[in-house]
Motif scaffolding. Structure first.
Motif, short mmCIF file in Angstrom:
data_model
loop_
_atom_site.label_atom_id
_atom_site.label_comp_id
_atom_site.label_asym_id
_atom_site.label_seq_id
_atom_site.Cartn_x
_atom_site.Cartn_y
_atom_site.Cartn_z
N ASP A 67 -19.07 -5.71 -8.59
CA ASP A 67 -19.58 -5.91 -9.85
C ASP A 67 -19.47 -7.60 -9.82
O ASP A 67 -20.59 -8.43 -10.82
CB ASP A 67 -18.99 -5.06 -11.08
N GLY A 68 -19.00 -8.63 -9.23
CA GLY A 68 -18.85 -9.61 -9.05
C GLY A 68 -17.89 -10.07 -9.79
O GLY A 68 -17.80 -11.13 -10.15
N GLY A 69 -17.49 -9.41 -10.79
CA GLY A 69 -16.27 -10.14 -11.39
C GLY A 69 -15.18 -10.18 -10.97
O GLY A 69 -14.17 -10.80 -11.81
N GLU A 70 -14.51 -9.66 -10.46
CA GLU A 70 -13.31 -10.52 -9.20
C GLU A 70 -13.62 -10.26 -7.88
O GLU A 70 -14.25 -10.47 -6.90
CB GLU A 70 -12.35 -9.09 -9.15
N LEU A 71 -12.07 -11.22 -6.56
CA LEU A 71 -12.15 -11.07 -6.23
C LEU A 71 -10.56 -9.79 -5.40
O LEU A 71 -10.26 -10.08 -5.67
CB LEU A 71 -11.65 -13.02 -5.20
N TRP A 72 -10.99 -9.75 -4.21
CA TRP A 72 -10.15 -9.32 -3.84
C TRP A 72 -9.94 -9.06 -2.26
O TRP A 72 -10.75 -9.34 -1.52
CB TRP A 72 -10.09 -7.35 -3.74
#
Length: 621
Positions: A67-72
């Motif tokens: 969703d482009g809201g987080e980095l992992w």
């Protein structure tokens, strides 16, 4: 001087070796990026090489979530492998992901953007950080590469340039890997879709084969035999049976069986509480039993009584569905798997359930069809009885008339003649009842015999005289044809009586009823004409329908329908002409084959009358 040159040379050699090492590592990174399409393996190789090349303590590569809201973090070097998740904008890596700019921090804890929670959770101490965005070939940021704690101090501008080159290559490799996996996934989806299509095609072929068997069957017994054989062939079984439920006793009885003990089991009944078949019928659930002796639901006594001990069995319920309700019709059971596989499996069960569904539908349709046929036959028998009762009026009237005449005379010869006429009427009534019984048994034959027309017309005239006595109707019989014809004499007498009865009702004040017989080519033509008021307009087009009547006081609507039926049974045609008014009248014309019709159940019995009778015209009033 010489010492300084030696030191410079030594320094240059160290730098050269370092650059050579970097070049080798760069080549290894390039090979790794070009050879690995598996994303996990690719990232592991890349981060190992980058950590060594950058002379750092550890490196972390972050990718955007879907969703482009987080980095992992996909790979974490230097110690244990853990997944780290950051919101975009959180920490150094989150800030770089949001801004798209490179960050080179000599002291992490001195920078307000640093997020120390990871250090606190892992016990690691971050000093220097080099972090930059990783872009694809379209220039869009797809992740972040972060390198921690350079061994000999802060990261330099050369380190930035080197990491930028590595990040660009890594971004392209990751995009290629994602594309590869996307293509592989689509291929796998396509293969799965092809497998599903093949399976569906196989199911449709099975349904088509079953439908052919259903359509080819003439009755329920043959239908079940065909379905059972087809199920054994499809699943691969050596024996099988179909048991139906008897509602009165709630038992299962063998309706169809095939295999070694097929004929034996057809004489047996199984309570709903016994055996695997009883369990399946009671619980409405299919069952696979590959070790019958070890299954408590298996009925050993039944197996011993039959003398057949199955190796394995497969059983499914036959269920009729009416909305949310399920009604058990019976069960289908297959025994002893044949072929290379010794046991029944889930695929076999799926096939049997498919067959059971079609079998249930076929049983319902067959029973409904039989019920409709029985109801139709009962209705037809009722109609025929109405017709017989309708037609019995004529012979009963004749019998009554001759009985009254016998009571008035003493001449034994005349009385014997009257007795003969009475017996003929009883014979006529007997043939009517036999016709109904034959129809009830499914027999619809007409008794076509060779008939001498002059004798038939003479008998007809004698019958009609009694029918018309006291009605004010004059009878004329004109024998324009004196040869032979082929028809059912008793039924033709019924035909004429019904037309005559209609004619009398159409002439309440009296009139003329004329019967003529002639030929047209290969046809016998008989005409019946009256001088009544004609057929009412409301009866046009439905004159020969059952129960069609114009409101006559004693009309049943059966007479002309019976006439039409008799003509059709002889392969003939009937038509009429009518004129309304005082000078009107109606003429019915019946055309029958002169020769015996082909395809009719008939007898060649001949009415022998060697004495020629001249053509004559009879008149009675």
């Amino acid at each position: 001087m010489a010492a300084d040159q030696a030191q410079d040379l030594q320094r240059l050699q160290v730098e050269l070796r370092a650059e050579q090492k970097k070049l080798v590592l760069m080549q290894e990174v390039a090979q790794a990026l070009g050879s690995a399409l598996d994303l996990d393996r690719l990232l592991t190789l890349v981060m190992e090489k980058i950590t060594r090349l950058m002379e750092a303590d550890r490196s972390t590569l972050y990718l955007f979530s879907d969703d482009g809201g987080e980095l992992w973090s996909k790979v974490l070097q230097g110690g244990e492998v853990r997944e780290i998740r950051l919101r975009v904008g959180e920490g150094i890596a989150g800030w770089v992901a949001a801004s798209g700019e490179t960050v080179n921090i000599p002291d992490a804890y001195a920078d307000t953007r640093f997020y120390p929670a990871v250090d606190l959770r892992t016990g690691y101490r971050t000093r220097s950080i080099l972090c930059m965005p990783m872009k694809n070939n379209h220039g869009a940021t797809i992740g972040v590469i972060q390198v921690l704690n350079k061994h000999d101090g802060p990261f330099s501008s050369e380190d930035e340039a080197l990491l930028a080159a590595l990040a660009g290559q890594a971004g392209l490799a990751i995009e290629n890997s994602k594309l590869f996996h996307s293509v592989v996934a689509k291929n796998l989806d396509l293969i799965e879709a092809q497998d599903q299509l093949a399976a569906r095609q196989a199911e449709l072929n099975i349904l088509f084969e079953i439908e052919k068997e259903i359509n080819a069957a003439l009755d329920l017994g043959e239908l079940l035999d065909r379905l059972l054989r087809r199920a054994m062939d499809i699943v691969g079984a050596e024996a099988g049976s179909i048991l139906l439920r008897e509602r009165a006793t709630d038992d299962l009885y063998f309706r169809s069986a095939a295999g070694e003990a097929g004929e034996v089991v057809k004489r047996l009944r199984v309570p709903m509480s016994h055996g695997v078949v009883g369990w399946v019928a009671t619980h409405k659930r299919p069952l696979v039993v590959n070790d019958p002796p070890g299954d408590p639901r298996h009925d050993r006594r039944l197996a011993e009584a039959i003398g057949y001990r199955p190796r394995n069995l497969l059983c499914a319920p036959l269920v009729a569905r009416e909305g949310a309700e399920e009604d058990v019709l019976g069960v289908i059971e297959l025994l002893d798997k044949s072929g290379p596989r010794p046991d029944f499996n889930e695929e076999d069960l799926k096939l049997l359930l498919l067959i059971a569904g079609q079998a249930s539908r076929a049983i319902e349709l067959a029973r409904a069809r039989e019920e409709r046929m029985n109801q139709s036959r009962l209705a037809s028998i009722g109609q025929m009885l109405s017709g017989v009762l309708h037609d019995l009026k004529t012979p009963m009237t004749i019998v009554s008339g001759y009985a009254q005449l016998m009571a008035q005379i003493d001449d034994s010869v005349q009385r014997a003649e009257y007795v003969e006429h009475i017996l003929r009427q009883f014979e006529h009534m007997s043939s009517m009842t036999k016709e109904v019984l034959a129809f009830a048994r499914g027999e619809t034959n007409v008794l076509v015999r060779k008939v001498f027309m002059h004798k038939f017309l003479a008998e007809l005239e004698a019958h009609l005289k009694h029918e018309l006595t006291g009605k004010g109707v004059t009878l004329k019989v004109e024998a324009g044809y004196r040869g032979t014809a082929y028809f059912d004499e008793q039924k033709m007498l019924r035909l004429v009586h019904n037309i005559a009865r209609n004619a009398v009702q159409a002439m309440p004040g009296g009139g003329l009823f004329r019967v003529t017989a002639r030929t047209e080519g290969d046809r016998l033509v008989m005409e019946f004409a009256d001088t009544g008021g004609g057929i009412p307009p409301e009866m046009e087009g439905r004159l020969f329908e059952l129960f069609a009547t114009s409101g006559k006081k004693e009309g049943t609507g059966l007479g002309l329908a019976i006439v039409k039926k008799i003509v059709d049974e002889h392969g003939g045609r009937i038509s009429y002409e009518t004129r309304r008014g005082p000078q009107g009248g109606t003429t019915f014309t019946v055309r029958l084959p002169l020769e015996k019709p082909l395809g009719l159940a008939a007898t060649d019995e001949t009415l022998i009358d060697p004495t020629p009778v001249p053509e004559r015209t009879g008149t009675s009033d």
